[in-house]
Design a protein around this motif. Structure first.
Motif, short mmCIF file in Angstrom:
data_model
loop_
_atom_site.label_atom_id
_atom_site.label_comp_id
_atom_site.label_asym_id
_atom_site.label_seq_id
_atom_site.Cartn_x
_atom_site.Cartn_y
_atom_site.Cartn_z
N ALA A 175 0.85 -1.18 0.03
CA ALA A 175 -0.04 0.04 0.15
C ALA A 175 1.01 1.30 -0.09
CB ALA A 175 -0.95 0.03 1.23
N LEU A 176 2.03 1.11 0.56
CA LEU A 176 3.05 2.31 0.55
C LEU A 176 4.43 1.65 0.42
CD1 LEU A 176 3.58 5.36 1.71
CD2 LEU A 176 4.00 4.41 3.63
N LEU A 177 5.28 2.48 -0.20
CA LEU A 177 6.53 1.67 -0.47
C LEU A 177 7.57 3.11 -0.40
CD1 LEU A 177 8.49 -0.48 -1.14
CD2 LEU A 177 7.97 0.31 -3.63
N LEU A 178 8.42 3.10 0.45
CA LEU A 178 9.45 4.16 0.43
C LEU A 178 10.64 3.56 0.10
CD1 LEU A 178 7.42 4.96 2.70
CD2 LEU A 178 9.30 6.37 3.78
N ASP A 179 11.39 3.98 -0.91
CA ASP A 179 12.67 3.51 -1.80
C ASP A 179 13.67 4.65 -1.40
OD1 ASP A 179 14.54 2.19 -2.89
OD2 ASP A 179 13.61 2.52 -4.90
N ARG A 192 17.97 8.97 6.43
CA ARG A 192 18.91 8.39 5.69
C ARG A 192 18.71 7.26 4.90
NH1 ARG A 192 23.62 11.23 7.74
NH2 ARG A 192 23.11 12.49 9.63
N GLU A 193 18.54 7.49 3.71
CA GLU A 193 18.31 6.09 2.82
C GLU A 193 17.35 5.12 3.67
OE1 GLU A 193 20.13 5.15 0.03
OE2 GLU A 193 20.46 7.34 -0.07
N VAL A 194 16.16 5.41 3.90
CA VAL A 194 15.06 4.58 4.42
C VAL A 194 14.46 3.83 3.39
CG1 VAL A 194 13.08 4.72 5.73
CG2 VAL A 194 15.13 6.06 6.58
N SER A 195 14.32 2.57 3.41
CA SER A 195 13.57 1.71 2.46
C SER A 195 12.47 0.68 3.37
CB SER A 195 14.44 0.98 1.54
OG SER A 195 15.06 1.69 0.62
N LEU A 196 11.29 1.02 2.91
CA LEU A 196 10.34 0.05 3.57
C LEU A 196 9.04 0.02 2.76
CD1 LEU A 196 9.47 -1.24 6.36
CD2 LEU A 196 8.39 1.16 6.78
N GLY A 197 8.47 -1.10 2.76
CA GLY A 197 7.12 -1.53 2.32
C GLY A 197 6.08 -1.89 3.25
N LEU A 198 5.07 -1.54 3.14
CA LEU A 198 3.92 -1.80 4.02
C LEU A 198 2.84 -2.58 3.30
CD1 LEU A 198 2.81 1.41 5.93
CD2 LEU A 198 4.72 -0.26 6.46
N PRO A 199 2.74 -3.70 3.35
CA PRO A 199 1.98 -4.72 2.65
C PRO A 199 0.23 -4.28 2.96
CG PRO A 199 3.61 -6.00 3.73
CD PRO A 199 3.75 -4.76 4.37
N ARG A 200 -0.30 -4.43 1.88
CA ARG A 200 -1.86 -4.11 2.35
C ARG A 200 -2.57 -4.79 3.33
NH1 ARG A 200 -3.48 -0.89 -1.97
NH2 ARG A 200 -2.21 -1.06 -3.91
N GLY A 201 -3.54 -4.28 4.10
CA GLY A 201 -4.11 -4.97 5.20
C GLY A 201 -3.21 -5.47 6.33
N SER A 225 12.13 7.99 -3.28
CA SER A 225 11.03 7.86 -3.90
C SER A 225 9.84 7.24 -2.93
CB SER A 225 10.84 7.19 -5.24
OG SER A 225 10.95 5.62 -4.97
N VAL A 226 8.74 7.77 -2.93
CA VAL A 226 7.59 7.42 -2.25
C VAL A 226 6.47 7.01 -2.98
CG1 VAL A 226 6.09 7.97 -0.32
CG2 VAL A 226 8.34 8.86 -0.06
N ARG A 227 5.92 5.62 -2.81
CA ARG A 227 4.84 5.31 -3.78
C ARG A 227 3.68 5.10 -3.03
NH1 ARG A 227 3.71 3.62 -8.92
NH2 ARG A 227 5.99 4.09 -9.55
N LEU A 228 2.49 5.57 -3.16
CA LEU A 228 1.29 5.15 -2.51
C LEU A 228 0.25 4.68 -3.42
CD1 LEU A 228 -0.42 5.83 0.21
CD2 LEU A 228 -1.17 7.83 -0.96
N GLY A 229 0.00 3.28 -3.09
CA GLY A 229 -0.39 2.49 -4.15
C GLY A 229 0.01 2.58 -5.44
N ASP A 230 -0.44 2.79 -6.40
CA ASP A 230 -0.10 3.03 -7.62
C ASP A 230 0.42 4.37 -7.96
OD1 ASP A 230 -2.38 4.30 -7.93
OD2 ASP A 230 -3.30 3.13 -9.80
N VAL A 231 0.76 5.42 -6.98
CA VAL A 231 0.96 6.60 -7.39
C VAL A 231 2.40 7.12 -6.95
CG1 VAL A 231 0.38 9.11 -7.03
CG2 VAL A 231 -1.43 7.41 -7.34
N GLU A 232 3.32 7.58 -7.82
CA GLU A 232 4.64 7.94 -7.18
C GLU A 232 4.23 9.62 -6.92
OE1 GLU A 232 7.88 8.60 -6.01
OE2 GLU A 232 7.95 6.51 -6.85
#
Length: 242
Positions: A4-8, A25-34, A64-71
């Motif tokens: 649902a949210l992806l920080l790269d 600093r260089e934070v990468s994290l993905g939040l799976p839906r639900g 970059s930050v991606r919220l769903g399908d939106v960059e």
């Protein structure tokens, strides 16, 4: 499982030259839906900056930050504002309800500001889920703190957001009421498949999440899945140790 949210590789620096301060600093994290994710760290660790970048309230210096399908990083300000309003739900420590409006009108405010038709059936369903259906015509001054936070949660959900972002949502509540709000978040994740990202300083609050992400000095310093309050507290005590 899609994110649902992806920080790269998100880095955020404030100021320039000798006055520059790097908050992330260089934070990468993905939040799976639900899923329900808590973010913890000491003061100055970057929690607020993390939340602001994730929500599109602040632009990363790089990454970059991606919220769903939106960059988010390539959007102009007007488009970014629209995304925040329509695809992110916010819950704050201070409930931020409009004192002159009823419970129903406060929840309706978000779609009305977006120029969208209010789905009344969904609104009533939400108020039922948060236990406020029978107080629909009351104003904030007639509600307890816990009841006001429940209204704020319904307001955050009314647009069916990609992610609900909660900033210390139990900080102004007593222990029993705070626990009820956290149990409500858990039910919303289980019943609606809602994705929740919560910043908190409280190990007990964090223990309600599926996972806890720890920040220290602007970097991810570890992650704990299916946490207990004791495990979270112990990890916080030793955070940053080599």
């Amino acid at each position: 499982m899609t994110s649902a949210l992806l920080l790269d590789s998100v880095t955020k620096t404030y100021g320039t030259g000798e006055n520059a301060v790097t908050a992330l600093r260089e934070v990468s994290l993905g939040l799976p839906r639900g899923t329900f994710t808590a973010v913890m760290g000491p003061s100055g660790s970057g929690k607020s900056t993390f939340l602001h970048c994730a929500a599109g309230l602040d632009r990363p210096t790089s990454g970059s930050v991606r919220l769903g399908d939106v960059e988010l990083s390539g959007l102009k300000e007007a488009a970014l504002t629209a995304v925040r309003r329509e695809r992110v739900g916010f819950v704050f420590q201070a409930y931020n309800l409009m004192s002159a409006l009823t419970v129903e009108q406060n929840v309706e405010l978000v779609p009305r500001l977006s120029g969208r038709q209010v789905d009344r059936d969904w609104l009533l369903d939400l108020l039922g889920r948060v236990g406020m259906r029978d107080r629909i015509d009351r104003r904030p001054a007639q509600l307890s703190g816990g009841q006001q936070q429940r209204v704020a949660i319904a307001r955050a959900l009314v647009n069916r957001p990609e992610v609900v972002m909660a900033d210390e949502p139990t900080g102004a509540l007593d222990t029993r009421t705070g626990r009820q709000v956290l149990e409500l978040f858990r039910r919303l994740v289980a019943e609606l498949g809602q994705t929740v990202l919560m910043v908190t300083h409280d190990p007990v609050a964090a223990s309600y999440a599926d996972s806890v992400v720890f920040l220290a000095d602007g970097r991810i310093a570890g992650q704990l899945r299916n946490p207990t309050a004791a495990e979270v507290s112990d990890r916080m005590t030793h955070l940053g140790e080599v």
